[in-house]
Structure formats: structure tokens, C-alpha cells
Design an enzyme around this catalytic site. Structure first.
Site, mmCIF file in Angstrom:
data_model
loop_
_atom_site.group_PDB
_atom_site.id
_atom_site.type_symbol
_atom_site.label_atom_id
_atom_site.label_comp_id
_atom_site.label_asym_id
_atom_site.label_seq_id
_atom_site.Cartn_x
_atom_site.Cartn_y
_atom_site.Cartn_z
ATOM 1 N N PHE A 14 0.842 -1.187 0.000
ATOM 2 C CA PHE A 14 0.000 0.000 0.000
ATOM 3 C C PHE A 14 0.883 1.246 0.000
ATOM 4 O O PHE A 14 1.669 1.457 0.925
ATOM 5 C CB PHE A 14 -0.937 0.001 1.217
ATOM 6 N N ALA A 15 0.750 2.034 -1.068
ATOM 7 C CA ALA A 15 1.510 3.282 -1.202
ATOM 8 C C ALA A 15 0.506 4.422 -1.317
ATOM 9 O O ALA A 15 0.214 4.915 -2.405
ATOM 10 C CB ALA A 15 2.420 3.224 -2.418
ATOM 11 N N ILE A 16 -0.040 4.804 -0.175
ATOM 12 C CA ILE A 16 -1.110 5.801 -0.134
ATOM 13 C C ILE A 16 -0.588 7.083 0.520
ATOM 14 O O ILE A 16 0.200 7.035 1.462
ATOM 15 C CB ILE A 16 -2.329 5.248 0.625
ATOM 16 N N ASP A 18 4.479 -4.163 4.260
ATOM 17 C CA ASP A 18 4.508 -2.710 4.389
ATOM 18 C C ASP A 18 5.472 -2.144 3.353
ATOM 19 O O ASP A 18 6.497 -2.774 3.035
ATOM 20 C CB ASP A 18 4.965 -2.302 5.792
ATOM 21 N N HIS A 27 7.305 -10.434 15.395
ATOM 22 C CA HIS A 27 7.581 -9.008 15.532
ATOM 23 C C HIS A 27 8.968 -8.835 16.147
ATOM 24 O O HIS A 27 9.274 -9.441 17.169
ATOM 25 C CB HIS A 27 6.513 -8.362 16.421
ATOM 26 N N GLU A 40 -3.174 -4.887 13.207
ATOM 27 C CA GLU A 40 -2.207 -5.836 13.777
ATOM 28 C C GLU A 40 -2.785 -6.576 14.977
ATOM 29 O O GLU A 40 -2.508 -7.764 15.176
ATOM 30 C CB GLU A 40 -0.924 -5.105 14.170
#
Length: 348
Positions: free
Chosen positions: A115-117, A205, A227, A297
Site C-alpha cells: 500500500f503506497a497511499i 509494508d 515481531h 495488527e
């Protein structure tokens, strides 16, 4: 003619006619039942074939290969946990042979969603350039770029069998909303096109870069990534959602690992189920006036607690060199954070 004789013959005639009709109906019913049964079996088979995975439907034949023999009494890693209690492998350097896995997973297509918003579009060029160099080398890849700025998606020359697919979506005022709606968008597009176009989905991401090999060793029906901030911790330290009102709630006496929302995936049907479940849970929370502590998450961790992943990726696959000191057990850093001003990037 005696009326009794007439009614007697008439009754016999109608009785024979009814019996004949019943027999014919029986044959028809059996035939119809057989057709319906066959159709149901066919639909079940087709559904099964759509939902099954290359690594579970059949055992693929591999060509002749030359590779070192595994030593049963000399494990390659004794410094880390390499298997979960439910027999899912934890993927570390030294626990797999890429040549064997590449042969097993040949002829597959992997979908990578990112996602490149808003301002996050600035990370796309480095992301795509490093993915070209390190991600699924030798395999077909569709890069699915979700963006509100299609004109700003960089043109990166790619190898044969790879393509960038731009999916225009809306933006949201808060970065939290962008993050949470990611689950909805992935589930929608999984149903609309991913099921027809790729075998596996890897959901990442964008504000990261690949720095070493990330290949088919990660692929499984469902996988999550440890994580980097919690891989050493116990469940009491995990930042799960602890409020019972939320659909993401996890009690303090439960939990296996803390999974990162920045790197998860699996077969398309499994990713569809995961993202749909998380989206529905977030909608239920919204209706109840609550938002999970770590948004999507938190819901991802709830889902993976009760739908155990079939592979778990070690922190090699997600690391931040600027916030965490690299321990000796991390022989490789494969996917790392790019330095950034979070407040500036998120709040624009």
C-alpha cells in the site's frame, strides 16, 4: 353389467396405474438423485482444487539435485527454536535448502501486495528495486500496488514473468484508517482477481527494503512473522488487545507469539479468509465504539492465535536496524525498515 363388477375392474385399473407411476417416479428420483449427487461431488472437487495449495494438495516431483545430506544428529541450528508446538517450522537461516524448495515450488506465481497511499508513495521506488533483486528470484511475481496516486508509481524495468499491477484506491484522513482498511481491500481484490491470477499472496509494508534473499521458503497455506520487538518476550509483555469489548481481545493467559502486521501471507483462499475475518471484526468494533490498540495488527494476532499459521518467519524477515541492536542469532537481515519521520509521513 353389475355395478360392483364395474367398480372392481376400475379400481384395479387405477391401482395398476398408480403403481406404475410410483415405479417410474422411483426410477426418476434415483436418476435425479444420482445427477444431483454427481454435481455436488464435482462442485466439491472444484472447490477443493481452488482452495488447496501446491504444498498440501500433492507432493511435487523434483528433478535430480545434488545437495548436502541432512545430519539427523547434527542440527543446523541449536541456538533458536525451529519448530512451534503445533509442528509449524520457524524459518531461520540454515534451516532450509533453497535449491530443493525452488524445485518444489516451480511454476507458481506469487502476488505481493503493498500500500503506497498519500506520502508513502515515496517509498515505492526503493521497495520495487530491492524486491526485483531479492524477492522470489526465478519465480513469477505480480506486484499489486494499492495507491491513490497511480501517476506517481515509478516505472521499474522487471524480469520476464514479473509485472506491476496498479490498483487505484481511495485514501483516508487518518493513517490508522488506511492501515485498517488494508484488510478490506485485500479481501475484496482476493475475491475479484487474486484467486484467478496467483497461487500465494505476500502482504507487506511499503516503508521497507529487501536486503537479502526472500524466497519460496516462506510460502505456506498461512504464515506470520515474529515481531522484532517481541520475539524474546513472554506473553505477558505482548501488546495484544486486552479489552474484552474488542473483537481482537486476547486474555493474558493466552498467546503463542506476537506477529507483525507488516509481513504476513499464504495461499490466496487462506489470505482471503484472514483478511475478511479481520475486516468484519474491525467493523464490529466500530459499531461498538472501540478501536483495537494496534488496529489491524491486533486483529491479525487474534486470528493467528486461533488459526495457527503453518509457517512462522523469524525476525530475519522483519527488522529495524535503527531501533534495535542486531543479536548474533540473526545471521541475515532480509527485510528491513527504511529511516523515516513517522509523524511527517503519517500525518500528511
Amino acid at each position: 353389467m353389475d355395478p360392483r363388477e364395474f367398480w372392481g375392474k376400475s379400481t384395479k385399473f387405477w391401482l395398476c396405474l398408480i403403481l406404475l407411476f410410483a415405479v417410474l417416479l422411483g426410477f426418476y428420483s434415483q436418476d435425479t438423485h444420482s445427477v444431483v449427487l454427481q454435481r455436488m461431488q464435482l462442485e466439491k472437487k472444484e472447490s477443493s482444487e481452488r482452495d488447496c495449495h501446491l504444498d498440501t494438495c500433492r507432493i511435487p516431483e523434483v528433478p535430480r539435485l545434488v545437495y548436502p545430506k541432512a545430519q539427523l544428529l547434527k542440527p543446523t541450528r541449536v541456538d533458536v527454536l525451529v519448530m512451534t508446538p503445533w509442528f509449524a517450522p520457524i524459518i531461520w537461516d540454515g534451516t532450509f535448502d533453497s535449491a530443493i524448495l525452488d524445485a518444489q515450488f516451480r511454476n507458481i506465481t506469487v502476488g505481493l501486495t503493498v500500500f503506497a497511499i498519500k506520502k508513502y508513495v515515496v517509498f515505492l521506488k526503493l521497495f520495487l528495486e530491492t524486491a526485483k533483486k531479492y524477492f522470489m528470484v526465478g519465480h513469477k511475481v505480480n506486484y499489486y500496488v494499492f495507491t491513490d496516486q497511480p501517476a506517481n508509481v515509478p516505472q521499474i524495468p522487471l524480469q520476464e514473468g514479473r509485472q506491476v499491477v496498479v490498483l487505484e484506491v481511495r485514501n483516508y484522513k487518518r493513517w490508522q484508517d488506511i492501515s485498517m482498511h488494508r484488510m478490506e481491500m485485500i479481501s475484496n481484490f482476493s475475491q475479484q482477481r487474486f484467486l484467478r491470477e496467483v497461487h500465494y499472496l505476500v502482504c507487506l509494508d511499503v516503508d521497507m527494503k529487501f536486503s537479502d534473499h526472500v524466497g519460496v521458503e516462506i510460502l505456506a497455506p498461512l504464515f506470520g512473522t515474529l515481531h522484532p520487538g517481541f520475539y524474546r518476550g513472554d506473553r505477558q509483555s505482548f501488546t495484544y488487545e486486552r479489552r474484552p469489548l474488542s473483537q481482537a481481545y486476547i486474555p493474558r493467559d493466552e498467546g503463542d507469539f506476537y506477529y507483525a502486521g507488516a509481513f504476513f501471507g499464504g495461499s490466496v483462499p487462506e489470505v482471503y479468509r484472514l483478511t475478511m475475518a479481520c475486516h468484519q471484526a474491525m467493523m464490529a468494533d466500530q459499531a461498538n465504539g472501540i478501536e483495537a490498540v494496534w488496529h489491524d495488527e491486533s486483529h491479525l494476532n487474534r486470528y493467528l492465535l486461533y488459526h495457527k499459521p503453518s509457517k512462522v518467519l523469524s525476525p530475519e524477515y522483519l527488522w529495524d536496524e535503527h531501533m534495535l541492536r542486531r543479536p548474533p542469532l540473526l545471521r541475515k537481515l532480509r527485510y528491513v525498515a527504511v529511516p523515516k519521520n513517522h509523524a511527517e509521513i503519517r500525518n500528511r
